[in-house]
Design an enzyme around this catalytic site. Structure first.
Site, PDB file in Angstrom:
ATOM      1  N   LYS A 201       0.843  -1.211   0.000  1.00  0.00           N
ATOM      2  CA  LYS A 201       0.000   0.000   0.000  1.00  0.00           C
ATOM      3  C   LYS A 201       0.876   1.259   0.000  1.00  0.00           C
ATOM      4  CE  LYS A 201      -2.063  -1.110   3.897  1.00  0.00           C
ATOM      5  NZ  LYS A 201      -1.369  -2.377   4.144  1.00  0.00           N
TER       6      LYS A 201
ATOM      7  N   ARG B  19      -9.875   1.303   8.657  1.00  0.00           N
ATOM      8  CA  ARG B  19      -9.476  -0.083   8.886  1.00  0.00           C
ATOM      9  C   ARG B  19     -10.564  -0.866   9.594  1.00  0.00           C
ATOM     10  NH1 ARG B  19      -3.672   0.576   8.822  1.00  0.00           N
ATOM     11  NH2 ARG B  19      -2.691  -1.457   9.013  1.00  0.00           N
TER      12      ARG B  19
ATOM     13  N   ARG C 135      11.692  -6.124   4.801  1.00  0.00           N
ATOM     14  CA  ARG C 135      11.507  -4.663   4.831  1.00  0.00           C
ATOM     15  C   ARG C 135      12.462  -4.030   5.850  1.00  0.00           C
ATOM     16  NH1 ARG C 135       5.711  -2.309   5.438  1.00  0.00           N
ATOM     17  NH2 ARG C 135       5.584  -3.753   7.173  1.00  0.00           N
TER      18      ARG C 135
ATOM     19  N   ARG D 111      11.072  -2.706  11.367  1.00  0.00           N
ATOM     20  CA  ARG D 111       9.978  -2.162  12.171  1.00  0.00           C
ATOM     21  C   ARG D 111       9.694  -3.127  13.313  1.00  0.00           C
ATOM     22  NH1 ARG D 111       5.130  -0.312   8.200  1.00  0.00           N
ATOM     23  NH2 ARG D 111       3.908  -1.482   9.723  1.00  0.00           N
TER      24      ARG D 111
ATOM     25  N   ARG E 109      -1.198  -9.239  13.087  1.00  0.00           N
ATOM     26  CA  ARG E 109      -1.654  -8.177  12.178  1.00  0.00           C
ATOM     27  C   ARG E 109      -2.487  -8.764  11.045  1.00  0.00           C
ATOM     28  NH1 ARG E 109       3.834  -5.545  10.672  1.00  0.00           N
ATOM     29  NH2 ARG E 109       2.605  -4.364   9.168  1.00  0.00           N
TER      30      ARG E 109
END
Ligand code: AP5
Length: 211
Positions: A13, A88, A123, A156, A167
């Site tokens: 996203k 969300r 990431r 992260r 998540r």
């Protein structure tokens, strides 16, 4: 264009929002980034949000709704915006309608779960400016150093495997129903985000009817 981007954690996203923001010359509003900034700065919002984000849970609706309400009143949103990571939940979507905000399109980026795990595990994010990289798909020029500001690249906190599992669960339970919600309003378009970033961008532009 007033656009919402939906998609599982790590679907791409933020990556696609960055491309669209430049192409359409409209700002991206990422609630995740706003919250992470608040955590970096140690604000009251950051302290409250950290206890949720670190466990892979959603920050309470009222907190996030206030953040977005405030951000949307800023001048740069007048000609459109991209909402990345908001709404969300159904109450957040209802709140957006109550704010009087009209949405032109809702883009859902669909990616298989095994790709998501690969993307999230690789990431890296700049600890100073928040720029996002991937060790294989979008490496920085110098290992672990941000190309933009020279900051250190880190994982992260919520990208730890156990937190990612939570998540994804939260996404399926609380966010995925928004696809039907917006489908019933005739706003939903879908792009498949399995392939490389540039290929996904082509899919996204096609889905949005942007040339
Ligand atoms: P948020 O920051 O919004 O996280 P998320 O939705 O889980 O999404 P991500 O940022 O993990 O992934 P992305 O889809 O943007 O993928 P990216 O482009 O980085 O939210 C974090 C937390 O904040 C939430 O868990 C919650 O606690 C809280 N929060 C935020 N908003 C909230 C709300 N509205 N209500 C309540 N709580 C809220 O890509 C991932 C990686 O893959 C990158 O390394 C990238 O370089 C790479 N990549 C991207 N596309 C490709 C591609 N096509 N091919 C190969 N690699 C790719």
């Amino acid at each position: 264009m007033r656009l919402i981007i939906l998609g599982a954690p790590g679907a791409g996203k933020g990556t696609q929002a960055e491309v669209l923001s430049k192409k359409l010359d409209i700002p991206t509003i990422s609630t995740g980034e706003i919250i992470r900034n608040a955590i970096r700065q140690g604000t009251d919002l950051g302290k409250e949000a950290k206890q949720y984000i670190d466990r892979g849970l959603l920050v309470p609706d009222d907190v996030v709704i206030e953040i977005v309400k405030d951000r949307l009143t800023q001048d740069d949103c007048k000609n459109g915006f991209i909402l990345d990571g908001f709404p969300r939940t159904v109450p957040q979507a209802d709140a957006l309608t109550k704010m009087g905000v009209t949405i032109d399109k809702v883009l859902s980026i669909e990616v298989a779960e095994e790709k998501i795990v690969e993307r999230i595990s690789g990431r890296r994010q700049c600890s100073k400016c928040g720029a996002t990289y991937h060790i294989v798909y979008k490496p920085s020029k110098e290992e672990n150093i941000c190309d933009l500001c020279g900051g250190e690249l880190i994982m992260r906190q919520d990208d730890a495997p156990e937190t990612v599992k939570n998540r994804l669960k939260v996404y399926h339970e609380q966010t995925e129903p928004l696809k039907d919600y917006y489908q019933s309003k005739g706003l939903l378009v879908v792009a498949y985000g399995q392939e490389e970033v540039a290929d996904t961008t082509k899919e996204v532009l096609k889905a949005l009817g942007v040339v």
